[in-house]
Write a protein that holds these residues in place. Structure first.
Motif, PDB file in Angstrom:
ATOM      1  N   GLU A 156      37.197  35.223  33.177  1.00 38.30           N
ATOM      2  CA  GLU A 156      38.422  34.409  33.325  1.00 38.30           C
ATOM      3  C   GLU A 156      39.358  35.015  34.364  1.00 38.30           C
ATOM      4  O   GLU A 156      40.032  34.311  35.105  1.00 38.30           O
ATOM      5  CB  GLU A 156      39.171  34.313  31.973  1.00 38.30           C
ATOM      6  N   MET A 157      39.366  36.328  34.405  1.00 39.32           N
ATOM      7  CA  MET A 157      40.196  37.027  35.391  1.00 39.32           C
ATOM      8  C   MET A 157      39.730  36.683  36.804  1.00 39.32           C
ATOM      9  O   MET A 157      40.544  36.404  37.691  1.00 39.32           O
ATOM     10  CB  MET A 157      40.090  38.537  35.151  1.00 39.32           C
ATOM     11  N   VAL A 158      38.430  36.687  37.019  1.00 42.83           N
ATOM     12  CA  VAL A 158      37.888  36.360  38.338  1.00 42.83           C
ATOM     13  C   VAL A 158      38.173  34.885  38.664  1.00 42.83           C
ATOM     14  O   VAL A 158      38.489  34.550  39.808  1.00 42.83           O
ATOM     15  CB  VAL A 158      36.379  36.673  38.406  1.00 42.83           C
ATOM     16  N   VAL A 159      38.104  34.046  37.656  1.00 44.79           N
ATOM     17  CA  VAL A 159      38.434  32.621  37.870  1.00 44.79           C
ATOM     18  C   VAL A 159      39.874  32.477  38.348  1.00 44.79           C
ATOM     19  O   VAL A 159      40.159  31.725  39.276  1.00 44.79           O
ATOM     20  CB  VAL A 159      38.193  31.808  36.578  1.00 44.79           C
ATOM     21  N   ARG A 160      40.774  33.223  37.746  1.00 47.91           N
ATOM     22  CA  ARG A 160      42.179  33.163  38.191  1.00 47.91           C
ATOM     23  C   ARG A 160      42.284  33.605  39.645  1.00 47.91           C
ATOM     24  O   ARG A 160      43.019  33.007  40.442  1.00 47.91           O
ATOM     25  CB  ARG A 160      43.073  34.042  37.311  1.00 47.91           C
ATOM     26  N   LEU A 162      39.986  33.345  41.931  1.00 50.24           N
ATOM     27  CA  LEU A 162      39.425  32.296  42.784  1.00 50.24           C
ATOM     28  C   LEU A 162      40.380  31.119  42.928  1.00 50.24           C
ATOM     29  O   LEU A 162      40.552  30.569  44.010  1.00 50.24           O
ATOM     30  CB  LEU A 162      38.096  31.807  42.203  1.00 50.24           C
ATOM     31  N   ARG A 163      40.987  30.758  41.831  1.00 56.56           N
ATOM     32  CA  ARG A 163      41.874  29.579  41.860  1.00 56.56           C
ATOM     33  C   ARG A 163      43.049  29.785  42.792  1.00 56.56           C
ATOM     34  O   ARG A 163      43.572  28.837  43.363  1.00 56.56           O
ATOM     35  CB  ARG A 163      42.384  29.260  40.454  1.00 56.56           C
ATOM     36  N   GLY A 164      43.453  31.037  42.945  1.00 56.92           N
ATOM     37  CA  GLY A 164      44.607  31.327  43.801  1.00 56.92           C
ATOM     38  C   GLY A 164      44.295  31.338  45.283  1.00 56.92           C
ATOM     39  O   GLY A 164      45.178  31.503  46.112  1.00 56.92           O
ATOM     40  N   LEU A 165      43.018  31.152  45.643  1.00 55.29           N
ATOM     41  CA  LEU A 165      42.626  31.309  47.038  1.00 55.29           C
ATOM     42  C   LEU A 165      42.365  29.991  47.741  1.00 55.29           C
ATOM     43  O   LEU A 165      41.909  29.040  47.136  1.00 55.29           O
ATOM     44  CB  LEU A 165      41.368  32.187  47.130  1.00 55.29           C
ATOM     45  N   ALA A 166      42.584  29.994  49.022  1.00 52.95           N
ATOM     46  CA  ALA A 166      42.492  28.761  49.805  1.00 52.95           C
ATOM     47  C   ALA A 166      41.103  28.153  49.793  1.00 52.95           C
ATOM     48  O   ALA A 166      40.935  26.959  49.648  1.00 52.95           O
ATOM     49  CB  ALA A 166      42.918  29.043  51.237  1.00 52.95           C
ATOM     50  N   GLY A 167      40.101  28.975  49.936  1.00 58.13           N
ATOM     51  CA  GLY A 167      38.736  28.464  50.094  1.00 58.13           C
ATOM     52  C   GLY A 167      38.317  27.530  48.985  1.00 58.13           C
ATOM     53  O   GLY A 167      37.951  26.388  49.195  1.00 58.13           O
ATOM     54  N   ALA A 168      38.422  28.057  47.751  1.00 49.64           N
ATOM     55  CA  ALA A 168      37.969  27.261  46.609  1.00 49.64           C
ATOM     56  C   ALA A 168      38.790  25.990  46.479  1.00 49.64           C
ATOM     57  O   ALA A 168      38.263  24.909  46.258  1.00 49.64           O
ATOM     58  CB  ALA A 168      38.051  28.090  45.337  1.00 49.64           C
ATOM     59  N   ALA A 169      40.087  26.129  46.644  1.00 54.09           N
ATOM     60  CA  ALA A 169      40.975  24.968  46.506  1.00 54.09           C
ATOM     61  C   ALA A 169      40.669  23.949  47.585  1.00 54.09           C
ATOM     62  O   ALA A 169      40.604  22.754  47.327  1.00 54.09           O
ATOM     63  CB  ALA A 169      42.420  25.417  46.587  1.00 54.09           C
ATOM     64  N   ALA A 262      37.960  40.271  47.215  1.00 55.44           N
ATOM     65  CA  ALA A 262      38.181  41.579  46.585  1.00 55.44           C
ATOM     66  C   ALA A 262      39.671  41.809  46.342  1.00 55.44           C
ATOM     67  O   ALA A 262      40.076  42.234  45.252  1.00 55.44           O
ATOM     68  CB  ALA A 262      37.593  42.698  47.452  1.00 55.44           C
ATOM     69  N   ASP A 263      40.478  41.500  47.342  1.00 53.22           N
ATOM     70  CA  ASP A 263      41.924  41.690  47.192  1.00 53.22           C
ATOM     71  C   ASP A 263      42.468  40.840  46.047  1.00 53.22           C
ATOM     72  O   ASP A 263      43.314  41.289  45.266  1.00 53.22           O
ATOM     73  CB  ASP A 263      42.655  41.332  48.495  1.00 53.22           C
ATOM     74  N   ALA A 264      41.979  39.613  45.953  1.00 51.26           N
ATOM     75  CA  ALA A 264      42.471  38.725  44.888  1.00 51.26           C
ATOM     76  C   ALA A 264      42.064  39.239  43.507  1.00 51.26           C
ATOM     77  O   ALA A 264      42.857  39.190  42.555  1.00 51.26           O
ATOM     78  CB  ALA A 264      41.940  37.310  45.103  1.00 51.26           C
ATOM     79  N   VAL A 265      40.838  39.729  43.388  1.00 52.24           N
ATOM     80  CA  VAL A 265      40.376  40.264  42.095  1.00 52.24           C
ATOM     81  C   VAL A 265      41.194  41.502  41.715  1.00 52.24           C
ATOM     82  O   VAL A 265      41.618  41.658  40.568  1.00 52.24           O
ATOM     83  CB  VAL A 265      38.871  40.594  42.135  1.00 52.24           C
ATOM     84  N   VAL A 266      41.435  42.362  42.700  1.00 52.44           N
ATOM     85  CA  VAL A 266      42.257  43.547  42.430  1.00 52.44           C
ATOM     86  C   VAL A 266      43.642  43.124  41.965  1.00 52.44           C
ATOM     87  O   VAL A 266      44.199  43.680  41.016  1.00 52.44           O
ATOM     88  CB  VAL A 266      42.346  44.450  43.684  1.00 52.44           C
ATOM     89  N   GLY A 267      44.187  42.106  42.619  1.00 52.92           N
ATOM     90  CA  GLY A 267      45.513  41.600  42.249  1.00 52.92           C
ATOM     91  C   GLY A 267      45.568  41.125  40.809  1.00 52.92           C
ATOM     92  O   GLY A 267      46.466  41.485  40.042  1.00 52.92           O
ATOM     93  N   GLU A 268      44.574  40.338  40.385  1.00 54.01           N
ATOM     94  CA  GLU A 268      44.542  39.848  39.004  1.00 54.01           C
ATOM     95  C   GLU A 268      44.327  40.982  38.019  1.00 54.01           C
ATOM     96  O   GLU A 268      44.887  40.985  36.924  1.00 54.01           O
ATOM     97  CB  GLU A 268      43.436  38.796  38.836  1.00 54.01           C
ATOM     98  N   PHE A 269      43.487  41.924  38.405  1.00 54.27           N
ATOM     99  CA  PHE A 269      43.231  43.083  37.543  1.00 54.27           C
ATOM    100  C   PHE A 269      44.520  43.857  37.318  1.00 54.27           C
ATOM    101  O   PHE A 269      44.848  44.254  36.194  1.00 54.27           O
ATOM    102  CB  PHE A 269      42.145  43.950  38.180  1.00 54.27           C
ATOM    103  N   ARG A 270      45.259  44.040  38.387  1.00 55.84           N
ATOM    104  CA  ARG A 270      46.529  44.774  38.270  1.00 55.84           C
ATOM    105  C   ARG A 270      47.523  44.015  37.390  1.00 55.84           C
ATOM    106  O   ARG A 270      48.256  44.610  36.602  1.00 55.84           O
ATOM    107  CB  ARG A 270      47.139  45.020  39.638  1.00 55.84           C
ATOM    108  N   TYR A 273      46.498  44.677  33.790  1.00 58.66           N
ATOM    109  CA  TYR A 273      46.593  46.041  33.270  1.00 58.66           C
ATOM    110  C   TYR A 273      47.806  46.782  33.765  1.00 58.66           C
ATOM    111  O   TYR A 273      47.958  47.977  33.555  1.00 58.66           O
ATOM    112  CB  TYR A 273      45.274  46.797  33.555  1.00 58.66           C
ATOM    113  N   GLY A 274      48.681  46.062  34.452  1.00 58.10           N
ATOM    114  CA  GLY A 274      49.987  46.614  34.796  1.00 58.10           C
ATOM    115  C   GLY A 274      49.944  47.801  35.711  1.00 58.10           C
ATOM    116  O   GLY A 274      50.741  48.724  35.578  1.00 58.10           O
ATOM    117  N   ASP A 275      49.026  47.824  36.663  1.00 58.03           N
ATOM    118  CA  ASP A 275      48.933  48.996  37.531  1.00 58.03           C
ATOM    119  C   ASP A 275      49.320  48.625  38.947  1.00 58.03           C
ATOM    120  O   ASP A 275      48.591  48.888  39.892  1.00 58.03           O
ATOM    121  CB  ASP A 275      47.506  49.537  37.488  1.00 58.03           C
ATOM    122  N   ALA A 276      50.457  47.994  39.091  1.00 61.26           N
ATOM    123  CA  ALA A 276      50.860  47.453  40.389  1.00 61.26           C
ATOM    124  C   ALA A 276      50.964  48.504  41.488  1.00 61.26           C
ATOM    125  O   ALA A 276      50.716  48.228  42.648  1.00 61.26           O
ATOM    126  CB  ALA A 276      52.193  46.720  40.248  1.00 61.26           C
TER     127      ALA A 276
END
Lengths: 413, 173
Positions: A156-160, A162-169, A262-270, A273-276
């Motif tokens: 679900e995290m990866v889905v979030r 993807l949804r935030g990115l231009a390509g998929a949208a 990769a950047d988007a996944v890192v962003g959602e992960f952060r 888990y609150g590691d901004a």
């Protein structure tokens, strides 16, 4: 330290034809990137509560070994994200059968319409089915404590992401996690209605103290149309396997670049888990290879005993049996009329062999010659047989016609 | 047993827990066909393995609990331990696969593997049916020889009642 795995791999190359012959430990390219140059080895990061790693390597064996090392050595309470991309590889699940899942001969010949080296055959440590990796596919991996484990949470995290990115949208695709824990994309089709494509598969490895969830994501692979042939084995109709079979799905790229994903996944992960402000650690090949445990894992993953010998029990037979009563596919190779073969293979080793109907150059007692030949094959490792023609020749007490049968068995295995 | 027992998304087997609490016999999984000596003792690990210790305290039979089997889902493959292997408590001795997950099975105590249940090679789903059955057709995983150290390990494990309480508590999270 660097030469040791190289020497090991060259030796392994002699044992099996199926590994890419020219695996190179490439020197680190200097990469201009915004990530600050690290002076500490990545292993010093293992005690932190939240860890983010990206690999510079495209070697699937090394990446999986780094991942395994993170699984074993990261702090038991920590949550870890690891991102990597592999060179073209066919990756089978821990309990799968390479002879059943993969066309090994086609694999050796390489991808059609491609001059690149043949894809690498890999068996991973997690469960699940067979997937194809290449530069257009991203791998993501999350390691967490068992109480926090959930098969869908990080998909679900990866889905979030993807949804935030231009390509998929832009493609109008809707991405979601399905019941099989895969990420799929629903596309509206011209005729009306929706077609669903798989864009990511998941697999898991659960130890006493840690849980690992890793998955793929098809971003922009050039090879979607080329891999079908590699993943269909000519032996499929003849093999009955215990273990795990793959479930095939139609696949599609989401249409993204590796870095933006990769950047988007890192962003959602952060966000989760609150590691901004936490740093991302880049893991280089040399650094990973300097670690004894990583190298130990690498040795295991590259050994034919793991890749082929880890295969669950299976039977192979030219004709229907009680165990496997299916009608057999037609055989286009020219074989002696009376030829029949049956093998039982456990851990890649022939436990029982029953060949009949071979044509011997002079006949003493064909049936008993068949028995002697069959017995001579028992306890041989299937994956050490480079050429069935010589294997049959050596196994036979009397000169035997090996061309037809040998060629066909080479095609099967 | 690599635990996913505390997985939040799994359908909670509340009916099952209720059965356990109300069951007259405190042992989980009655064993009408058991071939174990009648004075065998069964204990559990927090990682959901069980081990039966024989009357003479020299041998045992082990497997994973019904609770674990339920949490794992349909088991499609069992990687059996290696016969003859000597292990410490907690060592990974095999694995089960279910729902794309390869989950380690860990030795409940220090012991030596003497026999493995080949029925599971053909029918891994036997564990889902009779996970705690140590008789011929049951879901037991291995028979073992027990060392001095193993006996000490055994003392630390949960008895049936304590295990039941432990899993009921987990189920409530």
């Amino acid at each position: 330290m660097k030469s040791e795995p190289m020497a090991l791999l060259c030796h392994l190359g002699a044992l099996t034809r199926h590994l890419t012959p020219n695996i190179t430990r490439s020197r680190l390219h200097s990469v201009s990137s915004p990530v600050p140059i690290q002076v500490r080895p990545y292993t010093q990061n293992l005690g932190r509560p939240v860890q983010i790693y990206r690999s510079r390597s495209t070697d699937p064996y090394l990446n999986l070994s780094i991942e395994h090392h993170l699984l074993q050595r990261s702090h038991p309470e920590s949550t870890v994200l690891f991102l990597y991309t592999n060179r073209p590889s066919v990756v089978i699940g821990r309990n799968q059968n390479p002879w059943l899942e993969v066309n090994l001969r086609a694999l050796r010949q390489g991808l059609p319409q491609s001059a690149a080296a043949a894809p690498t055959l890999v068996r991973r440590r997690s469960g699940g089915g067979t997937v194809f990796h290449d530069a257009g596919n991203a791998n993501w991996s999350i390691i967490c404590p068992p109480p926090a484990f959930d098969r869908d949470k990080h998909a679900e995290m990866v889905v979030r992401a993807l949804r935030g990115l231009a390509g998929a949208a832009a493609r109008g695709g809707k991405v979601r996690v399905n019941k099989r824990h895969d990420i799929v994309m629903d596309l509206d089709v011209e005729v009306g209605g929706v077609e669903t494509f798989k864009v990511s598969g998941s697999a898991y490895k659960l130890t006493r103290t840690r849980s690992l969830h890793h998955g793929t994501c098809l971003l922009s692979s050039e090879n979607l149309g080329r891999v079908g042939g590699l993943l269909r084995s000519p032996a499929e109709g003849f093999i009955k396997a215990r273990g795990v079979e793959s479930v095939r799905s139609p696949i599609r790229n989401v249409g993204l670049g590796g870095d933006e994903f990769a950047d988007a996944v890192v962003g959602e992960f952060r966000k989760m888990y609150g590691d901004a402000d936490g740093r991302e650690v880049v893991v280089g090949e040399e650094e990973a290879l300097a670690n004894e445990e990583v190298v130990k894992g690498l040795r295991e993953l590259t050994s034919p005993d793991w890749i082929f010998g880890q295969t669950p029990l299976f039977t192979f037979s030219t004709h229907p049996t009680e165990d496997d009563p299916r009608e057999r596919p037609g055989i286009t190779h020219r074989l002696p009329e009376e030829f029949r073969a049956q093998f039982t293979v456990r851990h890649g080793e022939i436990q029982a062999a029953d060949l009949a109907g071979l044509e011997y150059h002079y006949s003493v007692d064909d049936a008993s010659q068949d028995v002697v030949l069959s017995n001579a094959l028992v306890e041989q490792r299937l994956y050490y047989i480079e050429d069935w023609r010589s294997a049959l020749r050596q196994a036979s007490p009397v000169p035997v016609d090996v061309e037809g049968v040998g060629e066909w068995l080479n095609y099967m295995f | 047993m690599a635990t996913i027992a505390r997985c939040l998304r799994v359908v909670r087997p509340t009916a099952y827990s209720a059965v356990l609490r109300n069951s007259a016999s405190r042992t989980i999984g009655a064993r009408p066909f058991s071939m174990t000596a009648t004075n065998a003792v069964r204990k559990y690990t927090k990682e959901h393995e069980w081990i039966d210790l024989s009357g003479d305290m020299k041998t045992g039979v082990l497997g994973i609990s019904e609770y674990a089997a339920k949490q794992l889902g349909d088991i499609v493959y069992v990687e059996l331990p290696e016969e003859g292997k000597e292990v410490q408590a907690g060592d990974a001795i095999g694995a089960v696969e279910s729902v794309k997950s390869a989950a380690d099975i860990n030795a409940p105590i220090s012991c030596k593997i003497t026999q493995i249940n080949l029925v599971l090679e053909e029918k891994p789903g036997t564990i889902n049916q009779v996970a705690e059955d140590d008789s011929h057709g049951g879901g037991w995983i291995a028979k073992v020889q027990i060392t001095e150290e193993g006996l000490k390990d055994f003392e630390q494990l949960l008895d049936a009642k304590a295990y039941e309480e432990y899993t009921a508590e987990e189920g409530e999270h």
